[in-house]
Write a protein that holds these residues in place. Structure first.
Motif, short mmCIF file in Angstrom:
data_model
loop_
_atom_site.label_atom_id
_atom_site.label_comp_id
_atom_site.label_asym_id
_atom_site.label_seq_id
_atom_site.Cartn_x
_atom_site.Cartn_y
_atom_site.Cartn_z
N PRO A 35 -14.50 -6.12 -8.10
CA PRO A 35 -14.73 -5.68 -6.73
C PRO A 35 -13.64 -6.16 -5.77
CG PRO A 35 -16.78 -6.43 -7.71
CD PRO A 35 -15.69 -6.77 -8.68
N THR A 36 -13.17 -7.40 -5.96
CA THR A 36 -12.14 -7.92 -5.08
C THR A 36 -10.85 -7.13 -5.22
OG1 THR A 36 -13.08 -10.15 -5.17
CG2 THR A 36 -10.77 -9.97 -4.51
N THR A 37 -10.47 -6.80 -6.46
CA THR A 37 -9.25 -6.02 -6.68
C THR A 37 -9.34 -4.66 -6.00
OG1 THR A 37 -8.79 -7.11 -8.79
CG2 THR A 37 -7.79 -4.94 -8.44
N VAL A 38 -10.48 -4.00 -6.14
CA VAL A 38 -10.64 -2.68 -5.51
C VAL A 38 -10.55 -2.80 -3.99
CG1 VAL A 38 -12.23 -0.76 -5.14
CG2 VAL A 38 -12.01 -1.77 -7.42
N ARG A 39 -11.18 -3.82 -3.43
CA ARG A 39 -11.14 -3.98 -1.97
C ARG A 39 -9.73 -4.29 -1.47
NH1 ARG A 39 -16.35 -6.49 -3.01
NH2 ARG A 39 -18.01 -5.29 -1.97
N VAL A 40 -8.99 -5.07 -2.23
CA VAL A 40 -7.62 -5.38 -1.83
C VAL A 40 -6.75 -4.12 -1.84
CG1 VAL A 40 -5.52 -6.63 -2.47
CG2 VAL A 40 -7.72 -7.79 -2.52
N VAL A 41 -6.89 -3.31 -2.88
CA VAL A 41 -6.11 -2.07 -2.96
C VAL A 41 -6.47 -1.14 -1.81
CG1 VAL A 41 -5.66 0.00 -4.33
CG2 VAL A 41 -5.75 -2.24 -5.46
N LEU A 42 -7.76 -1.03 -1.50
CA LEU A 42 -8.18 -0.18 -0.39
C LEU A 42 -7.62 -0.71 0.93
CD1 LEU A 42 -11.91 0.62 -1.26
CD2 LEU A 42 -9.88 2.00 -1.71
N LEU A 43 -7.61 -2.02 1.10
CA LEU A 43 -7.05 -2.61 2.31
C LEU A 43 -5.57 -2.28 2.43
CD1 LEU A 43 -7.41 -4.52 4.77
CD2 LEU A 43 -6.72 -6.38 3.25
N GLU A 44 -4.83 -2.42 1.33
CA GLU A 44 -3.41 -2.10 1.34
C GLU A 44 -3.17 -0.65 1.73
OE1 GLU A 44 -2.19 -5.16 -2.34
OE2 GLU A 44 -2.32 -2.98 -2.66
N LEU A 45 -3.96 0.25 1.14
CA LEU A 45 -3.81 1.68 1.45
C LEU A 45 -4.14 1.97 2.91
CD1 LEU A 45 -5.48 3.18 -1.75
CD2 LEU A 45 -3.04 3.26 -1.19
N PRO B 157 -20.10 -13.02 6.43
CA PRO B 157 -18.87 -12.59 5.74
C PRO B 157 -18.96 -12.86 4.25
CG PRO B 157 -18.48 -14.65 6.90
CD PRO B 157 -19.85 -14.17 7.32
N ASP B 158 -18.22 -12.09 3.48
CA ASP B 158 -18.15 -12.29 2.04
C ASP B 158 -17.21 -13.46 1.75
OD1 ASP B 158 -19.79 -10.07 1.51
OD2 ASP B 158 -18.07 -8.73 1.75
N ASP B 159 -17.73 -14.47 1.08
CA ASP B 159 -16.92 -15.65 0.80
C ASP B 159 -16.27 -15.62 -0.58
OD1 ASP B 159 -17.52 -16.80 3.26
OD2 ASP B 159 -19.40 -17.66 2.49
N ASP B 160 -16.62 -14.62 -1.39
CA ASP B 160 -16.14 -14.63 -2.76
C ASP B 160 -14.92 -13.76 -2.97
OD1 ASP B 160 -17.49 -12.29 -2.26
OD2 ASP B 160 -18.34 -12.13 -4.28
N GLU B 161 -14.31 -13.30 -1.86
CA GLU B 161 -13.13 -12.46 -1.98
C GLU B 161 -11.93 -13.20 -1.42
OE1 GLU B 161 -13.72 -8.70 -0.12
OE2 GLU B 161 -15.81 -8.63 -0.73
N ARG B 162 -10.76 -12.84 -1.94
CA ARG B 162 -9.54 -13.39 -1.38
C ARG B 162 -8.47 -12.31 -1.45
NH1 ARG B 162 -6.20 -15.00 -5.68
NH2 ARG B 162 -7.20 -14.82 -7.70
N PHE B 163 -7.60 -12.31 -0.45
CA PHE B 163 -6.55 -11.31 -0.37
C PHE B 163 -5.18 -11.94 -0.57
CE2 PHE B 163 -9.31 -8.61 2.68
CZ PHE B 163 -10.02 -8.13 1.60
N GLY C 27 0.80 -1.22 0.00
CA GLY C 27 0.00 0.00 0.00
C GLY C 27 0.82 1.26 0.00
N GLY C 28 2.14 1.13 0.05
CA GLY C 28 3.00 2.30 -0.03
C GLY C 28 3.56 2.77 1.29
N ALA C 29 3.47 1.95 2.34
CA ALA C 29 4.01 2.34 3.64
C ALA C 29 5.53 2.38 3.58
CB ALA C 29 3.56 1.36 4.72
N SER C 30 6.10 3.42 4.14
CA SER C 30 7.56 3.54 4.14
C SER C 30 8.18 2.59 5.15
CB SER C 30 7.98 4.97 4.46
OG SER C 30 7.43 5.39 5.70
N ARG C 31 7.45 2.28 6.19
CA ARG C 31 7.90 1.29 7.18
C ARG C 31 6.66 0.61 7.76
NH1 ARG C 31 8.73 6.28 9.63
NH2 ARG C 31 7.51 6.63 11.54
N PRO C 32 6.80 -0.62 8.23
CA PRO C 32 5.65 -1.36 8.76
C PRO C 32 5.04 -0.65 9.96
CG PRO C 32 7.52 -2.82 8.40
CD PRO C 32 8.04 -1.43 8.25
#
Length: 378
Positions: free
Chosen positions: A351-361, A311-317, A64-69
């Protein structure tokens, strides 16, 4: 004569039972940096356990672009909080466990672990929230007390925020029948401090809840977060007095977003403490003048079964989005909030791709979530 509602219980089938290790790992996850209730839920649903999610946090934040964990809560810190909670009689419960307020568990931002203290049976009974001005009028305090007393005698638990004014009056009038105090800080950091005695008294037949860790002193930004719990535990919210731009109006707005009933007590147009409640009535809130008005409105709701959010079962990260998809989604984001549906439509990504990117951010500390499912870049 009000119809008794004491036999109606907001009970659900409590199927959740955490092991000690899973409770500790869930506590570690929610106490880690950039993890809120929605992010916690997504991580838990798709990695299967809190331990597995904890292991993936550094990689997701890096993507997601974090400089450090970000800081990950240690096992020692989690054990210390669990031990400290136990010493003062606080239990940390997950949605679906016995004692977790069932209507709160329905929400997609329900606290993953809720600190509860007092009489747990109170928290699974039907609740009505009563909120209002801290600087309440004598008439407002009298009405809040009478309303709370009548609703309590009809079998309802009264939920409020332990604040000065209307909250205090509602709690005191319903102590005998059971009242629930929703705290903005940790269980050992009561605000305002002069209500420690009130809290101690109500715990004999009522309960207190908080999602904050021990030692957390409430800040201004914690009160709107607390307000979503006040409305979330209840069938409906009664606003007795509220000026324009008051915290009680925030509670009313959140209640409407959660699908809760919103009630308002009319007041004099000459009293600024009634300006907010009168506006709520203009906007469609139910005008009430007595407890039976509330009871008549919520009786049909009580007859419907409570269903926890699945829970949503159709997504994976467990995959990394294409760089082009990530760049497109990030480019669409900005300081102005945008909905998930709009991001999916405009980006053309799944939708899964968008949710993963949002999670990373979010894990990188770059995303802010707003009411109504809106998000923006920080």
């Amino acid at each position: 004569m009000l119809s008794a509602q004491g036999d109606n219980v907001d009970a659900i089938n409590n199927t959740t039972r955490l092991t000690d290790d899973e409770r500790m790992n869930r506590l570690r996850l929610i106490r880690s940096d950039n993890i809120g209730p929605r992010t916690f839920s997504s991580l838990l649903n798709h990695f299967g356990s809190a331990r597995a999610a904890l292991e993936r946090l550094p990689d997701l934040a890096r993507r997601g672009g974090a400089s450090r964990p970000g800081r990950i809560c240690s096992e020692d810190d989690a054990r210390a909080e669990l031990s400290g909670s136990q010493k003062i009689g606080v239990r940390l419960l997950a949605p679906g466990e016995a004692g977790y307020p069932p209507r709160l568990a329905m929400l997609d931002d329900a606290p993953p672990l809720l600190g509860v203290r007092g009489t747990l049976d109170v928290l699974i009974r039907p609740m009505i929230a009563i909120v209002g001005s801290r600087n309440a009028s004598g008439a407002g305090l009298k009405f809040a007390s009478q309303l709370a007393r009548d609703l309590s005698e009809a079998g309802f638990v009264i939920a409020s925020g332990l604040a000065r004014g209307i909250d205090q009056a509602a709690h005191r009038a319903s102590i005998t029948g059971g009242t629930a105090a929703v705290l903005a800080g940790g269980h050992d950091r009561i605000y305002p401090p002069e209500h420690e005695d009130l809290l101690a008294e109500l715990l004999h037949s009522g309960a207190a809840i908080s999602e904050m860790p021990l030692g957390h002193v409430p800040r201004a930004r914690d009160f709107p977060r607390r307000n979503r719990l006040i409305s979330g535990v209840a069938l409906g919210v009664v606003v007795v007095e509220a000026a324009h731009r008051s915290g009680s109006l925030i509670t009313a707005r959140i209640a409407a977003e959660q699908g809760r009933e919103v009630f308002a007590v009319p007041g004099s147009p000459l009293d600024p403490r009634a300006a907010g409640t009168n506006d709520l009535i203009k906007q469609g809130a139910t005008l009430i003048t007595q407890a039976s008005d509330v009871i008549d409105a919520v009786e049909p709701i009580m007859e419907r079964p409570i269903e926890l959010r699945e829970p949503d079962d159709d997504e994976r990260f467990d995959f990394e989005p294409e760089a082009s998809d990530r760049a497109c989604i990030v480019n669409l984001l900005g300081p102005s909030p945008i909905s998930l549906d709009d991001l999916i439509r405009m980006s053309g990504a799944s939708p899964t791709t968008v949710r993963v990117v949002l999670l990373e951010l979010e894990l990188a500390g770059r995303l802010e979530r707003h009411g109504g499912g809106l998000v923006s870049l920080i």
